[in-house]
Design a protein around this motif. Sequence first.
Motif, PDB file in Angstrom:
ATOM      1  N   LYS A  40      70.376  26.446  16.480  1.00 62.75           N
ATOM      2  CA  LYS A  40      70.880  27.470  15.376  1.00 62.75           C
ATOM      3  C   LYS A  40      72.375  27.918  15.934  1.00 62.75           C
ATOM      4  CE  LYS A  40      69.797  32.353  14.034  1.00 62.75           C
ATOM      5  NZ  LYS A  40      71.003  32.904  14.550  1.00 62.75           N
TER       6      LYS A  40
ATOM      7  N   SER B  32      72.681  23.354  20.710  1.00 62.43           N
ATOM      8  CA  SER B  32      71.812  24.354  20.173  1.00 62.43           C
ATOM      9  C   SER B  32      71.223  23.897  18.716  1.00 62.43           C
ATOM     10  CB  SER B  32      72.177  25.926  19.842  1.00 62.43           C
ATOM     11  OG  SER B  32      72.991  26.052  18.996  1.00 62.43           O
TER      12      SER B  32
ATOM     13  N   ASP C 242      64.776  26.297  15.191  1.00 63.05           N
ATOM     14  CA  ASP C 242      66.079  25.335  15.313  1.00 63.05           C
ATOM     15  C   ASP C 242      66.103  24.541  16.627  1.00 63.05           C
ATOM     16  OD1 ASP C 242      66.197  26.307  12.629  1.00 63.05           O
ATOM     17  OD2 ASP C 242      68.036  27.364  13.126  1.00 63.05           O
TER      18      ASP C 242
ATOM     19  N   VAL D 268      74.749  30.885  18.809  1.00 64.68           N
ATOM     20  CA  VAL D 268      73.959  31.413  20.176  1.00 64.68           C
ATOM     21  C   VAL D 268      74.460  31.578  21.560  1.00 64.68           C
ATOM     22  CG1 VAL D 268      71.656  30.622  18.992  1.00 64.68           C
ATOM     23  CG2 VAL D 268      72.865  29.180  20.566  1.00 64.68           C
TER      24      VAL D 268
ATOM     25  N   ALA E   6      64.216  32.240  14.520  1.00 60.20           N
ATOM     26  CA  ALA E   6      65.128  31.125  13.815  1.00 60.20           C
ATOM     27  C   ALA E   6      65.658  30.268  14.944  1.00 60.20           C
ATOM     28  CB  ALA E   6      66.112  31.801  12.927  1.00 60.20           C
ATOM     29  N   ALA E   7      65.984  31.094  15.931  1.00 59.05           N
ATOM     30  CA  ALA E   7      66.803  30.104  17.038  1.00 59.05           C
ATOM     31  C   ALA E   7      65.718  29.161  17.779  1.00 59.05           C
ATOM     32  CB  ALA E   7      67.207  31.017  18.257  1.00 59.05           C
TER      33      ALA E   7
ATOM     34  N   ALA F 276      76.366  23.256  16.423  1.00 60.25           N
ATOM     35  CA  ALA F 276      74.833  23.537  16.094  1.00 60.25           C
ATOM     36  C   ALA F 276      74.095  22.589  15.147  1.00 60.25           C
ATOM     37  CB  ALA F 276      74.591  24.773  15.545  1.00 60.25           C
ATOM     38  N   GLY F 277      73.203  22.260  15.553  1.00 58.44           N
ATOM     39  CA  GLY F 277      72.279  21.486  14.326  1.00 58.44           C
ATOM     40  C   GLY F 277      71.929  20.053  14.734  1.00 58.44           C
TER      41      GLY F 277
END
Length: 266
Positions: A13, A11, A153, A16, A149-150, A124-125
């Motif tokens: 963000k 993901s 990202d 999640v 935001a999700a 994440a990221g």
Amino acid sequence: MRGSTAIAVTSGKGGVGKTNISVNLSLALSKLGKRVALFDADLALANGHILMGVNPAKTVVDALKADAPLKDIITQGPEGVKLISGGSGLTEMMNLSTANRRKIINAFGELGQDVDYLVVDTAAGIEDNVLDFVHACNRVLVVVVGEPAAFIDAYASIKVLSQSGRVSHFDIVVNRARNEAHGKDIFKRFKAIVERFLDANIYHVATVPEDDQLNAGVSRCNPVMLSAPNSRSAKAIMGLAELITGPKATPVNEDAEAFFASETAT
Ligand SMILES: Nc1ncnc2c1ncn2[C@@H]1O[C@H](COP(=O)(O)OP(=O)(O)OP(=O)(O)O)[C@@H](O)[C@H]1O
Ligand SMILES: [Mg+2]
């Protein structure tokens, strides 16, 4: 002929639901009779074992340090799922070199004979720590929730992964939706953004609803797939397992078989 499939759960963000989906998907695949391993690749903050209610004696750090085979550091999880744990709280894992990441990925070659599916729970990221492991998988699941935001990202993740030229198919799991229709709506909005700017194929493979029973499983260290298999979230994740193992499975990225490359080469 296809060998083992490595499935990345990633993901943009954080927070999640990747770990919950990874653990419960592993259990669902196992319930379907598949031989499954779960690699907790959220190195340094590995927590898949906590959710599974097991206590790994060894982690990939031990395999790296001792140059030992992965088989030596496997923890048996519920439903016969083999857990390969990352090293929780170890700064050395956060700063893992590219060469060491490659070494870990290559070590999985020996497991190819014993597993049908390897589920890889990533951090994440879009750090190299994450991307290297995702690139080594042939199926990429991106978890999104319905908040801006999700979306932003997850879009960034898909952008870097697709621009590498190695991932063109993305399975989207919409998590924490109110219901099926809400999940469809979230996916539709996300797809519109992705298709407007990126050359990537995205597929809606599951809507996992917001579910108190999933959270109850988390607090009891007993994943919802085992504690409440008839709950809405467990059924949704079982549906995902059935889809990806069935005749209507979405396409995988054929070029990326690095996790089992050394096995397929023999
Ligand atoms: N479908 C859901 N219904 C209710 N709660 C959920 C659901 N999915 C996730 N959660 C909750 O959200 C929290 C974060 O989930 P999880 O740890 O799986 O996320 P993550 O993406 O792995 O986080 P990180 O990026 O930190 O690794 C947990 O407390 C979990 O109980
Ligand atoms: Mg996680």
